[in-house]
Design an enzyme around this catalytic site. Structure first.
Site: not given
Ligand code: KE4
Length: 438
Positions: A154, A249, A277
């Site tokens: 993801y 990523d 993060k």
């Molecule tokens: P954000 O757009 O949520 O800040 O980041 C996206 C993203 C990109 N790449 C990786 C490897 C990620 O894990 C994420 C977002 N992680 C999720 C949790 N697995 C965020 C939690 C959520 O979507 O509420």
């Protein structure tokens, strides 16, 4: 904050329920991010009133040892003193200037120093923005359109990344969400993770049309799936050979798997890296960076456009700087990984004593526990783990005052605020709950 005895009890969640009912009349699903809605585990989400260290306290006064840690950012735990001081000081000087500020330069320098693969870095406001922007730059740099991603990885919710494999091993993507045009998804080739042959075949076939390959070097979005020996090296070699931009990523693994991320741990040098993060210390920050010749394409230096009103926001930068200044100190990761290892061993031991089949995978202080007796190396094997068992375990642990992520497809995290007694309580509760589920 009411002290939790971490014994299973019926939680009183009246105020959370009332808030959730109201939130659902105002916000889609009552949440601002889907996974928070507890859909995968049943029950209603808890509304949090405040948090400190390793603990969360909900609006009904129940407190929990927290292993979600805002999905990874809070490597120092909740409201660490130094970060709050830095944020308070920065905010008192103004919350946003719409102009360059010294904090951006300080955080950029810390990041570039920690990631030798990065000559330059650009700040954005989320991981999604980071990956979306990095892919645009890679397409601008190579003048190619197609991208490769792996099933189960993801990278945020940008249209072209909400694509999954069609039928067969490596195929052009089909949308995973309404609203994503076929044309966007079809430029995304999806390959099974850890499948070197499928990757090699598709790159040999399509290599010269592929702008970039993006992956989570450790997949934290199907639980915690570790690359097989040689897989990352093979990816590096194939992308190098075919002029494909390799994007790591590291939104989740960055400053989590190690200070220098998974690329330090596995000693692989990507062409671009996405971060998020931890670098925001709990405030909205994303970043993407890479080699000078690629990053020089980004406006206003080059023609590839990317912008953001609050990018490089001084308060968010201050939170990131305060966080990195603490975690870069010698011994920080050794201690955090020791605590994480103690939890991993203890959970394994609890499952064995409760005669329950689990597979636990850990990299640094990110880990997950699958209810299965099969090795988990990709999306299908993660999917085959027992969802119902996971949901029952999640609810049981919550009733003991332990907050795990509400989905079997999520990694969980530790922080430097987690104490020995937190770990002991978690392990004891895990045994009690698993035994009660037999
Ligand atoms: P954000 O757009 O949520 O800040 O980041 C996206 C993203 C990109 N790449 C990786 C490897 C990620 O894990 C994420 C977002 N992680 C999720 C949790 N697995 C965020 C939690 C959520 O979507 O509420």
């Amino acid at each position: 904050m009411r002290k939790t005895d971490n014994k299973p009890k019926k939680l009183s969640t009246k105020k959370s329920k009332a808030l959730f009912a109201k939130a659902q009349t105002l916000i889609p699903g009552g949440v601002n991010s889907p996974v928070r809605a507890f859909k995968a585990v049943g029950g209603d989400p808890l509304f949090i009133s405040h948090a400190k260290g390793s603990k969360l306290t909900d609006v009904d006064g129940n407190s929990y040892i927290d292993y979600v840690l805002s999905w990874g950012p809070l490597i120092l735990g909740h409201a660490p003193k130094k970060v709050i001081e830095a944020v308070t000081e920065a905010a008192a000087k103004g919350t946003s200037y719409g102009a360059p500020n010294p904090y951006e330069v300080t955080l950029a320098e810390l990041i570039v120093k920690a990631y030798p693969s990065m000559d330059k870095v650009r700040f954005v406001n989320s991981g999604t923005e980071a990956t979306m922007s990095a892919i645009r730059v890679a397409r601008g740099f190579t003048k190619r359109d197609k991208i490769i991603k792996f099933e189960g990885c993801y990278h945020g919710h940008a249209d072209g990344l909400l694509a999954k494999a069609g039928s067969g091993a490596a195929t052009f993507g089909v949308p995973t969400s309404p609203g994503v045009p076929e044309s966007y998804a079809s430029a995304t080739i999806t390959v099974p993770f850890n499948d070197q042959k499928a990757l090699k075949d598709i790159i040999e076939k399509e290599g010269e049309n592929i702008a970039c390959l993006i992956l989570e070097p450790v997949v934290g979005n199907i639980g915690c799936v570790i690359p097989k020996d040689g897989f990352l090296e093979e990816i590096r070699e194939l992308t190098q050979k075919h002029g494909i931009v390799l994007i790591f990523d590291e939104v989740m693994t960055g400053f989590r798997a190690a200070y220098g991320g998974a690329q330090e741990l596995f000693n692989i040098k990507p062409d671009m890296t996405c971060l998020g993060k931890v670098i925001g210390g709990g405030l909205p920050v994303g970043a993407y960076g890479g080699k000078r010749e690629i990053m020089s394409l980004i406006s206003p230096e080059g023609p590839v456009y990317q912008a953001g009103t609050l990018s490089g926001n001084p308060v968010a930068m201050a939170a990131g700087i305060a966080t990195l200044n603490i975690i870069r100190k010698p011994g920080f990761y050794e201690k955090l990984n020791e605590t994480s290892k103690a939890l991993e061993y203890g959970l394994n031991d609890a499952a064995k004593k409760a005669n329950t089949k689990v597979k636990i995978y850990r990299v640094g202080s990110m880990m997950c526990q699958y209810f299965t007796d099969k090795d988990v190396t990709d999306l299908p094997s993660a999917e085959s783990s027992d969802t119902e068992k996971f949901a029952g375990y999640f609810r049981g642990m919550l009733s003991c005052g332990i907050n795990f992520p509400p989905s079997k497809f999520e990694a969980f995290f530790l922080s430097s605020a987690h104490t020995k007694s937190d770990i002991e309580n978690t392990i004891r509760c895990s045994y009690d709950i698993l035994k009660s589920m037999r």
